[in-house]
Scaffold this motif. Sequence first.
Motif, PDB file in Angstrom:
ATOM      1  N   GLY A  43       6.142 -26.211 -22.404  1.00 24.18           N
ATOM      2  CA  GLY A  43       6.966 -27.117 -21.616  1.00 24.18           C
ATOM      3  C   GLY A  43       8.434 -26.717 -21.674  1.00 24.18           C
ATOM      4  O   GLY A  43       9.146 -26.714 -20.672  1.00 24.18           O
ATOM      5  N   GLN A  44       8.873 -26.362 -22.877  1.00 19.89           N
ATOM      6  CA  GLN A  44      10.263 -25.917 -23.051  1.00 19.89           C
ATOM      7  C   GLN A  44      10.522 -24.627 -22.281  1.00 19.89           C
ATOM      8  O   GLN A  44      11.573 -24.447 -21.670  1.00 19.89           O
ATOM      9  CB  GLN A  44      10.524 -25.634 -24.534  1.00 19.89           C
ATOM     10  CG  GLN A  44      11.184 -26.773 -25.283  1.00 19.89           C
ATOM     11  CD  GLN A  44      11.662 -26.327 -26.633  1.00 19.89           C
ATOM     12  OE1 GLN A  44      10.873 -26.161 -27.552  1.00 19.89           O
ATOM     13  NE2 GLN A  44      12.945 -26.110 -26.751  1.00 19.89           N
ATOM     14  N   LEU A  46       9.003 -23.583 -19.621  1.00 22.52           N
ATOM     15  CA  LEU A  46       9.053 -23.869 -18.183  1.00 22.52           C
ATOM     16  C   LEU A  46      10.389 -24.503 -17.796  1.00 22.52           C
ATOM     17  O   LEU A  46      10.917 -24.230 -16.717  1.00 22.52           O
ATOM     18  CB  LEU A  46       7.903 -24.800 -17.775  1.00 22.52           C
ATOM     19  CG  LEU A  46       6.500 -24.193 -17.842  1.00 22.52           C
ATOM     20  CD1 LEU A  46       5.448 -25.241 -17.463  1.00 22.52           C
ATOM     21  CD2 LEU A  46       6.377 -22.992 -16.920  1.00 22.52           C
ATOM     22  N   TYR A  47      10.907 -25.335 -18.677  1.00 24.32           N
ATOM     23  CA  TYR A  47      12.195 -25.987 -18.395  1.00 24.32           C
ATOM     24  C   TYR A  47      13.287 -24.944 -18.215  1.00 24.32           C
ATOM     25  O   TYR A  47      14.110 -25.008 -17.307  1.00 24.32           O
ATOM     26  CB  TYR A  47      12.540 -26.944 -19.538  1.00 24.32           C
ATOM     27  CG  TYR A  47      13.749 -27.809 -19.298  1.00 24.32           C
ATOM     28  CD1 TYR A  47      14.839 -27.749 -20.156  1.00 24.32           C
ATOM     29  CD2 TYR A  47      13.800 -28.704 -18.233  1.00 24.32           C
ATOM     30  CE1 TYR A  47      15.947 -28.563 -19.946  1.00 24.32           C
ATOM     31  CE2 TYR A  47      14.911 -29.499 -18.017  1.00 24.32           C
ATOM     32  CZ  TYR A  47      15.984 -29.427 -18.889  1.00 24.32           C
ATOM     33  OH  TYR A  47      17.084 -30.220 -18.668  1.00 24.32           O
ATOM     34  N   HIS A  50      12.405 -22.591 -14.962  1.00 19.97           N
ATOM     35  CA  HIS A  50      12.673 -23.151 -13.639  1.00 19.97           C
ATOM     36  C   HIS A  50      14.159 -23.360 -13.378  1.00 19.97           C
ATOM     37  O   HIS A  50      14.547 -23.697 -12.260  1.00 19.97           O
ATOM     38  CB  HIS A  50      11.921 -24.481 -13.462  1.00 19.97           C
ATOM     39  CG  HIS A  50      10.447 -24.309 -13.336  1.00 19.97           C
ATOM     40  ND1 HIS A  50       9.871 -23.532 -12.353  1.00 19.97           N
ATOM     41  CD2 HIS A  50       9.423 -24.798 -14.070  1.00 19.97           C
ATOM     42  CE1 HIS A  50       8.558 -23.546 -12.501  1.00 19.97           C
ATOM     43  NE2 HIS A  50       8.257 -24.298 -13.525  1.00 19.97           N
ATOM     44  N   GLN A  51      14.979 -23.184 -14.395  1.00 18.64           N
ATOM     45  CA  GLN A  51      16.428 -23.237 -14.184  1.00 18.64           C
ATOM     46  C   GLN A  51      17.010 -21.839 -14.029  1.00 18.64           C
ATOM     47  O   GLN A  51      18.214 -21.692 -13.883  1.00 18.64           O
ATOM     48  CB  GLN A  51      17.118 -23.927 -15.371  1.00 18.64           C
ATOM     49  CG  GLN A  51      16.827 -25.411 -15.480  1.00 18.64           C
ATOM     50  CD  GLN A  51      17.578 -26.020 -16.636  1.00 18.64           C
ATOM     51  OE1 GLN A  51      18.791 -26.198 -16.595  1.00 18.64           O
ATOM     52  NE2 GLN A  51      16.862 -26.340 -17.704  1.00 18.64           N
TER      53      GLN A  51
END
Lengths: 668, 189
Positions: A43-44, A46-47, A50-51
């Motif tokens: 999850g981290q 992907l965060y 995606h930035q």
Amino acid sequence: MTLNKTGTICRFVLVSLLLLTGLPSNVLHAAEPLQRAKDLSYGQVLYAYHQGHAFEALSLLNVAALRGGIKGHGEHPRLVEGGLLLSYGMVQEAKALFETILKEQLKVDDRNTAWFYLGKVFYLQQNTHDALSSFKKINQAALKATDPEKFYEMLYLKGQMSASIAEAEATQWLKELPSKHIFRFYLRYNQALGFINEQKLSQAANTLSQLAEDLQARWSAMVIDRGREDTSPVAASGEILVDEIQEIRALLDQTRLTLAQLQLQAEQLEAALQNLKGIDKHGPFAAQALFLYSLAASQLQRYELALSALTDLETQKHFNPWRQQSPYALANLYEQMFEPSLAMQAYQAAVGHYEALQKSLESERATMNEETLLSALGIKERIGQADLHADAYGRLQTDAGDFNFATLLASETFQGELSELHELYVLQNSLIIWAKQLDSFELMLETRLSARREKLKALQVELDEKDVSSWQQKTAHFQEQIEQAVKDENPYFFMTDEQLAYFQRIQKTKTRLQALTDTHPDKNSYITRLQRIQAYFDWWVADQYTVNRWRTVKALKQLQAEMSDFQEAVQGLKSQQELDTTHRLFSQRLEDGRQRLQSLQTEIESSLSRSRNKLLSLVDQAMQAQLTEVAAYLLASREALARVSDQILNQELTPAPEQQPLEEGNAL
Amino acid sequence: MNSVTKTFFDARALGVFLVLLLISTLLKAETDVSEPQAVPDSEVALSVEELKKQVIKLNRDLFILEEDLLFPANTQFVVYLSVSTGQFFALDSVTLKVDDQIVAAHLYTERQLEALKRGGMQRLHIGNLKTGEHEITAVLHGIGPDKKDYKLATTRKINKLNDLKALEIRIEDQSENYQPVINLVEWEK
């Protein structure tokens, strides 16, 4: 993508630079359905991903790998990692990763994604054979169904790589792209360039003409949909984003420009004029269009249009290589207009302009170094900083006020080297920050160690005061005695204080009784009474034995519990000492980190030096080329000035034809 | 042709020649540019890639060292935030309290929100907690289903044991009543 000297936008370069910039590739998203992450680490990742924070995301993936890997997402994390490696410019690593992934059992979609990215890597490396081979391994139908954008991009790349754009297969790929898809427009443009390359100029012109019409229709429709022309999308971070409407407009202008150039060559001057007129006056091709417009107009002898175009060109910002040619062109125009005086003045001005330019270039060249170069580009303070962004085409957002660098900035090689320099400075700055971080960790460890040592000292003093060892011995001795008494079932061992007192009195009485003589008249009664007392006492002790024993054992356990606390304190002391080992391990890790940091700093310095030299070499070459060009224009201007001056002089010196005297017979 | 005319003709010829030379140069350059631009395969480019690889590894090790040093596993407490589609709630900011003390606050950019909507998870807070019971409160501000200012809050008591505790603030859309809801989910780490 940069606009090179000729202003061509090559979609290939756009796509490749998108891969090499920090922008996340939108193509992975379609293959990865938007779902909740099943692993917090992922999850981290992907965060950050995606930035567009490729470096951070890659670091987090590495952390997750060291801590047991990411669970619950199959091969997706590795595919994401491959995409990130490409975004971060680590093409070799990305290639190695995709090749490894493809050796494993994969789902169709994952396999397609991996082959697609591997194909892109080969494409970037200009390895056409392996790129096409990779794309052939993709299940086309599946890709088209699950990720149409990726499918279209693949067709575009295949079209780019085909030996001749006019090949039937390439045409087939072209047709599979939707008619309004931007990739199709780019391929059609490149197809026209292919025709030019093969000297099929009329085919090229027809292709470009049709393309221009279609692009105009597409652009107009998009403007109507959006309600305005200028979007200038800027992210909150200050980064300029790609806007398809602007891209279509730029490609339209590029198409018109190329078509106009063909028409000029074929002397279809009116058609060329019309096409050039349609080019956006505020767009990236405006300067070039104005120059060509002035040429076309002057050849049509529509000098007022040519003058107007050159005047507009003169008012363009300095950041404009075409402006350099306008002084000579203007003077030449006056000459064509048979205005020798104006031409002479203009040539004089042109000579002055080129002489000054020559001096300025020579002076700049002599003093050129990294600092002056970066200052000229307006990025001296921001190089290596996070706020210096690349735009969607991979160009660093410079603020060059000197048009001398315009040509350089338009060159892909220079842009690439400048980006490399920036990235090296970013790495260098990261190392500086980490070095400070390590310093603060070291201070933290020292502080902790000092505090711990104080605590240990205090604890040692406390334990010494309690004389732990002697109590431990006593407890052990008690335990031994009690265990023996229990084993022997000795009730007298467990007598209470009261019973002990009675016991002592009985013993004392016995002693006194023994001291009595046998002739004492009451001795026998005393003995009898004592025996009765002893019997009762024995019964009493026996009767109380179980209870007394229980009480003693209980007391022993309490004592043992207390001693256990003592033991814990002693163990605690020992474990505190063991923390020194932990401290040593931390210190070792810090030291390792520091050494690696220093080693990297050295390597980065070395790479920076190489990159710097390469960049300055490019600048020097470009300046030399500019000087050569300026010298040519200067020479031409001087020669023209001499020529025009001679004309004017000759005109002044040539007497007016004389009036012949009338003959007597011819007088009126 | 007199000398003046010839001179003008020469001037015009020169001009036309320059034009044609320019155009042919431009067209040639365009054709050349159609060739794909390679990824620079220079010594510098390769060494930069190797440098990046080493820097990433170093960053990884420093990240782990920092966590081990500052937030040992037996006291570590981490809070993450995630968003579902964000259809009924447009997140603007979040405040996190532990035992009534604010430990984290964050204002979101467009880019961050987009990353959350795409499945990303933000590590909102990392810190240390003693073993025992603690109260966690999350307060979120944003725009709600009626396009008006909206506030969501939730509180939960957690029991911190002698190992790492991870909590997720999960913002979800409830399609039954078209309302957003937040849940605090404990993760087994």
